[in-house]
Design a protein around this motif. Structure first.
Motif, short mmCIF file in Angstrom:
data_model
loop_
_atom_site.label_atom_id
_atom_site.label_comp_id
_atom_site.label_asym_id
_atom_site.label_seq_id
_atom_site.Cartn_x
_atom_site.Cartn_y
_atom_site.Cartn_z
N ASP A 51 -27.40 -4.01 -25.05
CA ASP A 51 -28.46 -3.94 -26.04
C ASP A 51 -29.11 -2.56 -25.90
O ASP A 51 -28.74 -1.79 -25.00
CB ASP A 51 -29.44 -5.13 -25.96
CG ASP A 51 -30.30 -5.13 -24.70
OD1 ASP A 51 -30.47 -4.06 -24.09
OD2 ASP A 51 -30.82 -6.21 -24.35
N THR A 110 -27.65 -8.01 -16.05
CA THR A 110 -28.59 -6.99 -15.59
C THR A 110 -30.02 -7.53 -15.48
O THR A 110 -30.91 -6.83 -15.02
CB THR A 110 -28.60 -5.79 -16.55
OG1 THR A 110 -28.98 -6.26 -17.86
CG2 THR A 110 -27.24 -5.12 -16.63
N SER A 111 -30.25 -8.76 -15.94
CA SER A 111 -31.56 -9.38 -15.72
C SER A 111 -31.41 -10.44 -14.64
O SER A 111 -30.30 -10.94 -14.41
CB SER A 111 -32.07 -10.03 -17.01
OG SER A 111 -31.31 -11.19 -17.31
N GLU A 113 -34.13 -12.16 -28.17
CA GLU A 113 -33.59 -13.48 -28.54
C GLU A 113 -33.43 -13.59 -30.06
O GLU A 113 -32.50 -14.24 -30.54
CB GLU A 113 -34.57 -14.56 -28.03
CG GLU A 113 -34.14 -15.98 -28.26
CD GLU A 113 -32.96 -16.44 -27.39
OE1 GLU A 113 -32.80 -15.94 -26.26
OE2 GLU A 113 -32.20 -17.29 -27.87
N LYS A 154 -32.13 -23.14 -30.56
CA LYS A 154 -31.44 -22.45 -29.46
C LYS A 154 -30.00 -22.92 -29.27
O LYS A 154 -29.72 -24.12 -29.28
CB LYS A 154 -32.21 -22.74 -28.16
CG LYS A 154 -33.59 -22.13 -28.10
CD LYS A 154 -33.56 -20.73 -27.57
CE LYS A 154 -32.97 -20.69 -26.18
NZ LYS A 154 -32.62 -19.33 -25.77
N THR A 196 -35.02 -1.55 -12.97
CA THR A 196 -35.73 -1.20 -14.20
C THR A 196 -36.23 -2.44 -14.96
O THR A 196 -36.83 -2.31 -16.02
CB THR A 196 -34.81 -0.39 -15.14
OG1 THR A 196 -33.58 -1.10 -15.29
CG2 THR A 196 -34.54 0.99 -14.57
N THR A 243 -32.04 -5.48 -28.85
CA THR A 243 -32.52 -6.38 -27.81
C THR A 243 -33.30 -7.57 -28.39
O THR A 243 -33.85 -7.45 -29.49
CB THR A 243 -33.43 -5.61 -26.82
OG1 THR A 243 -33.77 -6.48 -25.75
CG2 THR A 243 -34.72 -5.13 -27.47
N LYS A 267 -30.05 -12.98 -31.24
CA LYS A 267 -28.93 -13.79 -30.72
C LYS A 267 -28.50 -14.76 -31.83
O LYS A 267 -28.73 -15.96 -31.76
CB LYS A 267 -29.39 -14.54 -29.46
CG LYS A 267 -28.27 -15.17 -28.67
CD LYS A 267 -28.78 -15.83 -27.40
CE LYS A 267 -28.26 -17.21 -27.22
NZ LYS A 267 -28.72 -17.85 -25.99
N GLY A 270 -29.24 -12.34 -20.57
CA GLY A 270 -28.58 -13.54 -21.07
C GLY A 270 -28.22 -13.47 -22.54
O GLY A 270 -27.25 -14.10 -22.98
N1 LIG Z 1 -25.16 -19.42 -20.87
C1 LIG Z 1 -25.98 -20.03 -20.05
O1 LIG Z 1 -25.58 -20.87 -19.23
C2 LIG Z 1 -27.44 -19.67 -20.08
C3 LIG Z 1 -28.27 -20.08 -19.05
C4 LIG Z 1 -29.60 -19.68 -19.08
C5 LIG Z 1 -30.07 -18.89 -20.12
N2 LIG Z 1 -29.23 -18.53 -21.11
C6 LIG Z 1 -29.71 -17.68 -22.21
O2 LIG Z 1 -30.10 -16.43 -21.68
C7 LIG Z 1 -31.06 -15.83 -22.55
C8 LIG Z 1 -32.19 -15.29 -21.74
O3 LIG Z 1 -31.69 -14.31 -20.87
P1 LIG Z 1 -32.59 -13.07 -20.44
O4 LIG Z 1 -33.89 -13.55 -19.95
O5 LIG Z 1 -31.77 -12.20 -19.58
O6 LIG Z 1 -32.88 -12.39 -21.86
P2 LIG Z 1 -32.51 -10.96 -22.50
O7 LIG Z 1 -31.06 -10.75 -22.52
O8 LIG Z 1 -33.24 -10.90 -23.76
O9 LIG Z 1 -33.11 -9.93 -21.44
C9 LIG Z 1 -34.49 -9.84 -21.31
C10 LIG Z 1 -34.98 -8.41 -21.59
O10 LIG Z 1 -34.71 -7.62 -20.46
C11 LIG Z 1 -34.02 -6.44 -20.87
N3 LIG Z 1 -33.18 -6.05 -19.75
C12 LIG Z 1 -32.08 -6.66 -19.28
N4 LIG Z 1 -31.66 -6.04 -18.17
C13 LIG Z 1 -32.50 -5.03 -17.93
C14 LIG Z 1 -32.60 -4.05 -16.91
N5 LIG Z 1 -31.75 -4.01 -15.90
N6 LIG Z 1 -33.61 -3.14 -16.99
C15 LIG Z 1 -34.52 -3.20 -17.99
N7 LIG Z 1 -34.49 -4.12 -18.98
C16 LIG Z 1 -33.49 -5.02 -18.93
C17 LIG Z 1 -33.27 -6.85 -22.10
O11 LIG Z 1 -32.95 -5.73 -22.89
C18 LIG Z 1 -34.30 -7.75 -22.78
O12 LIG Z 1 -35.23 -6.98 -23.46
C19 LIG Z 1 -31.49 -16.92 -23.52
O13 LIG Z 1 -30.90 -16.67 -24.76
C20 LIG Z 1 -30.93 -18.19 -22.90
O14 LIG Z 1 -30.63 -19.17 -23.87
C21 LIG Z 1 -27.93 -18.89 -21.11
#
Ligand SMILES: NC(=O)c1ccc[n+]([C@@H]2O[C@H](COP(=O)([O-])OP(=O)(O)OC[C@H]3O[C@@H](n4cnc5c(N)ncnc54)[C@H](O)[C@@H]3O)[C@@H](O)[C@H]2O)c1
Ligand SMILES: [Zn+2]
Length: 371
Positions: free
Chosen positions: A54, A140-141, A84, A162, A183, A82, A87, A116
């Motif tokens: 993203d 990365t999160s 949700e 969702k 970060t 970036t 998505k 995610g």
């Molecule tokens: N597939 C599964 O089993 C499963 C399980 C749990 C959650 N999920 C899904 O995961 C999503 C939530 O994941 P999330 O919290 O990672 O959301 P996200 O991907 O939106 O990341 C959160 C924010 O952090 C930023 N970011 C990510 N890595 C970064 C880094 N290293 N440095 C700076 N910024 C960074 C992203 O750009 C975004 O703005 C939801 O859509 C949820 O439904 C899926």
């Protein structure tokens, strides 16, 4: 505050070389992960490597990855917006078109580099492009490291509902490197912590206690606790890959949590909640319901509520909000034959699936949360 960024000093990076093998792929930690990635890329002789990012992981994470890649294969980067709110299937269309225009074929591989949203959406795009090409998750999160990137569930939202569209298809490799967390904002770290706490509550009291005992996060703690959390997720998924029984326990806090998250996405008057923030509320509500329905210890409900409110704060819900959240429950993917299925707890680490809950008890649970 618990999560001040300064306590996570990545300068003292202490590589713990660990690998978790699942039935069909490996989760490899820290620098070993890059070695495993390069080995896999060389072995499979891919025609092209597509990195999905993203706009934020493009800025913060892409260079870290590119510096580690040792390959002659052409690398293309595909960026999505970036958040949700992106998505959804229109974003997939954009990525499918990009893959097609950039000559992606059945021997291409997708590297999902992000949180995610990127791993869920990128996994879905790869699983459906040309009826399925290989993909690798590089979360990365914190949330994606401990949860979203592991287990093979991927997909997108339908409108504000969702994860309604998707498939279960496992990645070829998951690479977890805490270097990326440098970060990540403290609120996003906190969001990821919610899934780790959930793993403790459904499966491992020690994990819950270790997480709640933390005064702050040091990298050593984080490395080990991420590893422990991933082990829990992997164990539960392997017991029941098709989600007939045990895997449903991972939905603890999510029935109401997802409805709350969806509601806050739709309501323009509300500030959006992060996934983990909504799940934290869902877990408090589920503990209260567990107490009333299954005899979950009252003092544990209270301790869990106090702890989660200390970390995540308390969100306001009016009667109208609660009614709207309850109305959204009918869209929960875990529903069967029109019944809303809750995961509840008899005790910490003693979950019970397929629990039917009366709306009145849900209202009472909100009242308890708001008290
Ligand atoms: N597939 C599964 O089993 C499963 C399980 C749990 C959650 N999920 C899904 O995961 C999503 C939530 O994941 P999330 O919290 O990672 O959301 P996200 O991907 O939106 O990341 C959160 C924010 O952090 C930023 N970011 C990510 N890595 C970064 C880094 N290293 N440095 C700076 N910024 C960074 C992203 O750009 C975004 O703005 C939801 O859509 C949820 O439904 C899926
Ligand atoms: Zn979740």
């Amino acid at each position: 505050m618990f999560f001040s960024k300064c306590v996570i000093s990545l300068k003292f990076f202490h590589p713990i070389m660990l690998q978790i093998n699942t039935q069909d792929y490996s989760i490899v930690f820290n620098n070993e992960g890059f070695i495993a990635l390069n080995t896999l890329l060389a072995k499979n002789n891919y025609s092209k490597i597509f990195v999905i990012v993203d706009n934020i992981t493009h800025e913060h994470c892409l260079n870290i990855l590119l510096q580690q890649l040792e390959t002659e294969t052409v690398i293309e980067v595909i960026e999505i917006e970036t958040g949700e709110e992106n998505k959804h299937i229109e974003t997939c269309l954009g990525v499918w078109n990009a893959l097609s225009e950039l000559d992606g074929d059945r021997k291409s591989v997708v590297l999902n580099l992000g949180g995610g949203v990127v791993t869920d959406l990128g996994g879905f795009v790869a699983s459906t492009f040309r009826r399925g090409i290989d993909y690798i998750n590089i979360p990365t999160s914190l949330l994606a490291m401990v949860d979203a990137s592991v287990g093979g569930k991927n997909g997108v939202d339908l409108g504000h509902l969702k994860n309604q569209i998707g498939v279960i298809n496992t990645p070829k490799l998951v690479l977890i490197n805490t270097l990326f967390l440098d970060t990540l904002s403290s609120v996003e770290l906190r969001s990821g912590l919610a899934e780790m706490l959930k793993h403790g509550l459904i499966k491992d009291q020690k994990h819950w206690q270790e997480l709640t005992a933390l005064k702050d996060l040091t990298l050593n703690d984080l490395d080990r606790l991420i590893y422990d959390s991933v082990i829990i997720k992997k164990t539960v998924v392997e017991l029941d890959p098709l989600e007939k029984k045990e895997r449903k326990t991972l939905n603890f806090g999510h029935t109401l949590g997802h409805a709350i998250e969806s509601y806050f996405l739709t309501e323009t008057s509300k500030t959006r909640l992060l996934h983990g923030e909504a799940i934290a509320i869902g877990m408090i509500l589920a503990c209260y319901i567990s107490e009333k329905q299954l005899g979950f210890p009252t003092n544990d409900t209270e301790k869990i509520k106090q702890y989660l409110i200390k970390i995540y704060g308390k969100i306001k819900f009016t009667h109208k909000d609660i009614a709207a959240v309850i109305a959204l429950l009918k869209f929960d993917k875990k529903n069967e034959h029109g019944n809303i299925n809750f995961v509840l707890l008899k005790a910490i680490a003693k979950p019970q699936i397929n629990c039917l809950v009366d709306n009145k008890l849900i209202y009472d649970a909100f009242e308890y949360y708001l008290k």
